[in-house]
Design an enzyme around this catalytic site. Structure first.
Site, PDB file in Angstrom:
ATOM      1  N   HIS A 127       0.866  -1.178   0.000  1.00  0.00           N
ATOM      2  CA  HIS A 127       0.000   0.000   0.000  1.00  0.00           C
ATOM      3  C   HIS A 127       0.910   1.238   0.000  1.00  0.00           C
ATOM      4  O   HIS A 127       0.898   2.051   0.908  1.00  0.00           O
ATOM      5  CB  HIS A 127      -0.956  -0.033   1.196  1.00  0.00           C
ATOM      6  CG  HIS A 127      -2.206   0.787   1.018  1.00  0.00           C
ATOM      7  ND1 HIS A 127      -3.474   0.274   1.140  1.00  0.00           N
ATOM      8  CD2 HIS A 127      -2.377   2.098   0.732  1.00  0.00           C
ATOM      9  CE1 HIS A 127      -4.378   1.229   0.948  1.00  0.00           C
ATOM     10  NE2 HIS A 127      -3.732   2.356   0.698  1.00  0.00           N
ATOM     11  N   GLU A 172      -4.230  -0.124  -5.569  1.00  0.00           N
ATOM     12  CA  GLU A 172      -4.370   1.000  -6.500  1.00  0.00           C
ATOM     13  C   GLU A 172      -3.090   1.351  -7.250  1.00  0.00           C
ATOM     14  O   GLU A 172      -2.555   2.462  -7.116  1.00  0.00           O
ATOM     15  CB  GLU A 172      -4.861   2.251  -5.759  1.00  0.00           C
ATOM     16  CG  GLU A 172      -6.222   2.065  -5.129  1.00  0.00           C
ATOM     17  CD  GLU A 172      -6.797   3.352  -4.529  1.00  0.00           C
ATOM     18  OE1 GLU A 172      -6.066   4.353  -4.424  1.00  0.00           O
ATOM     19  OE2 GLU A 172      -7.984   3.337  -4.173  1.00  0.00           O
ATOM     20  N   ASN A 295     -11.810  -0.613  -5.251  1.00  0.00           N
ATOM     21  CA  ASN A 295     -11.893   0.582  -4.409  1.00  0.00           C
ATOM     22  C   ASN A 295     -12.695   1.621  -5.172  1.00  0.00           C
ATOM     23  O   ASN A 295     -12.315   1.996  -6.289  1.00  0.00           O
ATOM     24  CB  ASN A 295     -10.498   1.159  -4.124  1.00  0.00           C
ATOM     25  CG  ASN A 295      -9.622   0.248  -3.276  1.00  0.00           C
ATOM     26  OD1 ASN A 295     -10.046  -0.824  -2.852  1.00  0.00           O
ATOM     27  ND2 ASN A 295      -8.401   0.680  -3.029  1.00  0.00           N
ATOM     28  N   TYR A 297     -14.606   5.457  -5.004  1.00  0.00           N
ATOM     29  CA  TYR A 297     -14.888   6.724  -4.316  1.00  0.00           C
ATOM     30  C   TYR A 297     -15.814   7.622  -5.110  1.00  0.00           C
ATOM     31  O   TYR A 297     -16.816   8.085  -4.602  1.00  0.00           O
ATOM     32  CB  TYR A 297     -13.582   7.457  -3.955  1.00  0.00           C
ATOM     33  CG  TYR A 297     -12.839   6.739  -2.845  1.00  0.00           C
ATOM     34  CD1 TYR A 297     -13.183   6.937  -1.514  1.00  0.00           C
ATOM     35  CD2 TYR A 297     -11.838   5.818  -3.132  1.00  0.00           C
ATOM     36  CE1 TYR A 297     -12.546   6.251  -0.494  1.00  0.00           C
ATOM     37  CE2 TYR A 297     -11.194   5.118  -2.113  1.00  0.00           C
ATOM     38  CZ  TYR A 297     -11.556   5.342  -0.792  1.00  0.00           C
ATOM     39  OH  TYR A 297     -10.938   4.655   0.212  1.00  0.00           O
ATOM     40  N   GLU A 357     -12.443  -0.991  -0.703  1.00  0.00           N
ATOM     41  CA  GLU A 357     -12.516   0.335  -0.077  1.00  0.00           C
ATOM     42  C   GLU A 357     -13.729   1.082  -0.594  1.00  0.00           C
ATOM     43  O   GLU A 357     -13.999   1.095  -1.794  1.00  0.00           O
ATOM     44  CB  GLU A 357     -11.296   1.225  -0.416  1.00  0.00           C
ATOM     45  CG  GLU A 357     -10.030   0.882   0.300  1.00  0.00           C
ATOM     46  CD  GLU A 357      -8.879   1.817  -0.062  1.00  0.00           C
ATOM     47  OE1 GLU A 357      -9.106   3.006  -0.406  1.00  0.00           O
ATOM     48  OE2 GLU A 357      -7.735   1.337  -0.019  1.00  0.00           O
TER      49      GLU A 357
HETATM   50  C1  PNW Z   1      -7.281   5.548  -1.657  1.00  0.00           C
HETATM   51  N1  PNW Z   1      -7.384  10.278  -6.048  1.00  0.00           N
HETATM   52  O1  PNW Z   1      -6.470   6.549  -2.183  1.00  0.00           O
HETATM   53  C2  PNW Z   1      -6.273   4.767  -0.856  1.00  0.00           C
HETATM   54  O2  PNW Z   1      -6.229   3.394  -1.127  1.00  0.00           O
HETATM   55  C3  PNW Z   1      -6.297   5.066   0.600  1.00  0.00           C
HETATM   56  O3  PNW Z   1      -5.020   4.833   1.128  1.00  0.00           O
HETATM   57  C4  PNW Z   1      -6.790   6.485   0.827  1.00  0.00           C
HETATM   58  O4  PNW Z   1      -6.654   6.897   2.159  1.00  0.00           O
HETATM   59  C5  PNW Z   1      -8.236   6.524   0.368  1.00  0.00           C
HETATM   60  O5  PNW Z   1      -8.344   6.137  -0.992  1.00  0.00           O
HETATM   61  C6  PNW Z   1      -8.893   7.885   0.536  1.00  0.00           C
HETATM   62  O6  PNW Z   1      -8.278   8.834  -0.278  1.00  0.00           O
HETATM   63  C7  PNW Z   1      -6.782   7.446  -3.141  1.00  0.00           C
HETATM   64  O7  PNW Z   1      -6.779  11.395  -5.954  1.00  0.00           O
HETATM   65  C8  PNW Z   1      -6.061   8.623  -3.115  1.00  0.00           C
HETATM   66  O8  PNW Z   1      -8.170  10.055  -7.009  1.00  0.00           O
HETATM   67  C9  PNW Z   1      -6.264   9.566  -4.080  1.00  0.00           C
HETATM   68  C10 PNW Z   1      -7.196   9.319  -5.076  1.00  0.00           C
HETATM   69  C11 PNW Z   1      -7.916   8.141  -5.113  1.00  0.00           C
HETATM   70  C12 PNW Z   1      -7.712   7.203  -4.128  1.00  0.00           C
END
Ligand code: PNW
Length: 449
Positions: A127, A172, A295, A297, A357
Site C-alpha cells: 500500500h 491502486e 476501491n 470513491y 474500499e
Molecule cells: C485511496 N485520487 O487513495 C487509498 O487506497 C487510501 O489509502 C486512501 O486513504 C483513500 O483512498 C482515501 O483517499 C486514493 O486522488 C487517493 O483520485 C487519491 C485518489 C484516489 C484514491
C-alpha cells in the site's frame, strides 16, 4: 434522537464479508521501531511542501503500539474481516535479503490478536510504502522491482500464510503511476507525466510474480485492489466521447484488462508507452485471481482537451451532487455503474468482487453531549450499500464490503486534514472515540437496527 429515522441495511447473506480497511503508513507510526527501513513516504513527507502542514506518518495513529485497542474496537463493531497492509520496509528494511524477524513479529502478533478476536485478516502486501533503497534503484520505473516485490511476497507468505488466508498484492497501482510518478503529488514525487507508463507495467508484472509466489507459499485467496472510476463524457460530441474513452483506458482498463483479458487496451493516443517487452509478460500478469478488489470513491467527468495539449482529455468538475469534506462528489449510483460495467466488460473472466474500499471524509462536528455527529458518513455508507445491493440484484457477484477507514488517519498529501474514520482519533492524545456512524454500523451488523 434521530435513531428512529436512521437508514437501515437490507438483508445480506450470512457469508457476506463486512470489514474495515487501513494501510500501514497511514496508521502504524513507529517508523524506526523493530528495525523498519525508510520508505518513499517517509522521504516524501519529510520534504518541505509535499504534504499539508508538513505532516508525516511518523506517529500517525500509533497503531503499532495500540493495535489491541483497535482490534477491540473492530470486535465490538461486529465486522467479520479486517483489511490492513504489511509494511514492506518492516519485513525487508532495504527491500532485499532475508526477512527482518522484528518486523515480522509485529504482524505475527497483530494476526494472532485478530484471530483471537474472531476477525479474518485480509493482508495487502503493498500500500505504497516502497523501501527507499528500492526506489533509489529505480523504484517501479525499474523492471527489477517486480522481482524484488515477488521475493518480499514469498517472505511474507512463508511467515504468515498459515494464518492469513486472504491476500491482496497491490493497492491502486493507478494512483502510484499517476500521482506518484506522473504528477508527483504522492511519493516518490516524480514528474514524469506519460513517461510514468512503465511503472504501470512493472507493478502489474510484480502483481503476477507475487501472485505466483503467494500461491507457492500457501496463500489461499489472492487478489488485487484496483481503484475504478466510472467515466462520464461531458457531452455527446464525438470529441468528448473519445476523450472519455481515452481517460477510461488510462485510469481503468490499463490496470484491469491485462489482469482479466491478458491484453493491454489500445492506447493509440500515447506517444511514450509501455516497455518493449510488455507483451511477453502478459501471461504472467494474467494469473487467475480468486477475487477482484474494487476501491470506489467517485466518478470522473471528461471532455476533450484543447488541441496541442499533452493529454487528449481534461477533467471537468462534477456538479449537482453533495460533496464530501475532501470535495469528492457523492455518487452512489457510480458504484453500481462500476460493478455492472466490470461484470459486462469481463463476464466469465471476472472473479467474485470484494469492495476493498469505500468511504468518505467528514468534518466531524462534536456535539454538546461529546458525541461525534458524522451523519454525512451514515448517509454515504447507507446509499453505497444500497447501490451495491442494486448491482447484486442485476447479477453482480459481490462477496464483501470494506469501509475506508476504521480510524481517522494520515491521508497522504492531505495529512491529518481529511478524516475518513468510523472512529475519531485525537492526534494529540491518541484517544479513540467511535463516531455516530460507528454506532449506527454496529446496529446494522448486529441486525438489530
Ligand atoms: C485511496 N485520487 O487513495 C487509498 O487506497 C487510501 O489509502 C486512501 O486513504 C483513500 O483512498 C482515501 O483517499 C486514493 O486522488 C487517493 O483520485 C487519491 C485518489 C484516489 C484514491
Amino acid at each position: 434522537g434521530r435513531d428512529g429515522l436512521q437508514p437501515r441495511f437490507p438483508r445480506f447473506s450470512a457469508h457476506f464479508r463486512w470489514g474495515t480497511a487501513t494501510s500501514a503508513y497511514q496508521i502504524e507510526g513507529a517508523v524506526t521501531e523493530g528495525g523498519r527501513g525508510r520508505s518513499v513516504w517517509d522521504t516524501f513527507a519529510a520534504t518541505p511542501g509535499k504534504t499539508a502542514r508538513g505532516e508525516t506518518g511518523e506517529i500517525a495513529c500509533d497503531h503499532y503500539r495500540r493495535y489491541h485497542e483497535d482490534i477491540a474496537l473492530m470486535a465490538d463493531l461486529g465486522v467479520s474481516d479486517y483489511r490492513f497492509s504489511l509494511a514492506w520496509p518492516r519485513i525487508q528494511p532495504v527491500g532485499a535479503g532475508p526477512a527482518n524477524p522484528a518486523g515480522l513479529d509485529f504482524y505475527d502478533r497483530l494476526v494472532d490478536a485478530l484471530l483471537n478476536a474472531g476477525i479474518t485478516p485480509v493482508a495487502t502486501l503493498y500500500h505504497w510504502d516502497t523501501p527507499q533503497a528500492v526506489e533509489d534503484a529505480g523504484g517501479w520505473m525499474s523492471r527489477d522491482t517486480a522481482h524484488r516485490f515477488a521475493d518480499y511476497a514469498t517472505l511474507a507468505a512463508e511467515a504468515l500464510s498459515d494464518r492469513i488466508r486472504w491476500w491482496i498484492t497491490l493497492n491502486e497501482p493507478v494512483i502510484v503511476t499517476l500521482l506518484g510518478y506522473g504528477l508527483g503529488t504522492h511519493a516518490p514525487g516524480r514528474n514524469l507525466m506519460l513517461g510514468a507508463l512503465p511503472t504501470a507495467h512493472h507493478q502489474l508484472l510484480g502483481h503476477g510474480l507475487a501472485t505466483q509466489a503467494l500461491r507457492a507459499a500457501g496463500a489461499e485467496h489472492v487478489g488485487i485492489a484496483n481503484n475504478h472510476m466510472p467515466v462520464w463524457a461531458d457531452s455527446q460530441h464525438s470529441e468528448d466521447v473519445a476523450a472519455a474513452a481515452a481517460f477510461a483506458d488510462l485510469y481503468n482498463w490499463l490496470f484491469a484488462d491485462p489482469l482479466l483479458t491478458g491484453a493491454y487496451p489500445d492506447l493509440r493516443w500515447l506517444d511514450r508507452g509501455l516497455p518493449e517487452q510488455a507483451a511477453v509478460d502478459l501471461p504472467t500478469i494474467a494469473q487467475p485471481l480468486d477475487f477482484y478488489g474494487l476501491n470506489y470513491y467517485s466518478p470522473a467527468r471528461i471532455r476533450a482537451a484543447a488541441p496541442g495539449s499533452e493529454l487528449p482529455f481534461e477533467l471537468v468538475e462534477i456538479t449537482g451532487y453533495p460533496r464530501t469534506a475532501s470535495k469528492w462528489p457523492v455518487v452512489p449510483a457510480g458504484l453500481r455503474e462500476t460493478l455492472v460495467g466490470l461484470t459486462e466488460r469481463y463476464r466469465d473472466a471476472l472473479p467474485p468482487i470484494l469492495i476493498t474500499e469505500n468511504g468518505c471524509s467528514t468534518a466531524d462536528p462534536a456535539t454538546a453531549e461529546g458525541t461525534i455527529d458524522d451523519q454525512d458518513r451514515i448517509d454515504f455508507l447507507h446509499a453505497h450499500v444500497a447501490a451495491l445491493c442494486g448491482a447484486m440484484d442485476e447479477g453482480v457477484d459481490v462477496r464483501g464490503y470494506f469501509i475506508w477507514s476504521l480510524l481517522d488517519n494520515f491521508e497522504w498529501a492531505e495529512g491529518y486534514g481529511q478524516r475518513f474514520g468510523l472512529v475519531h482519533v485525537d492526534f494529540e492524545t491518541q484517544r479513540r472515540t467511535p463516531k455516530a456512524s460507528y454506532h449506527w454500523l454496529r446496529r446494522q451488523l448486529a441486525g438489530t437496527a
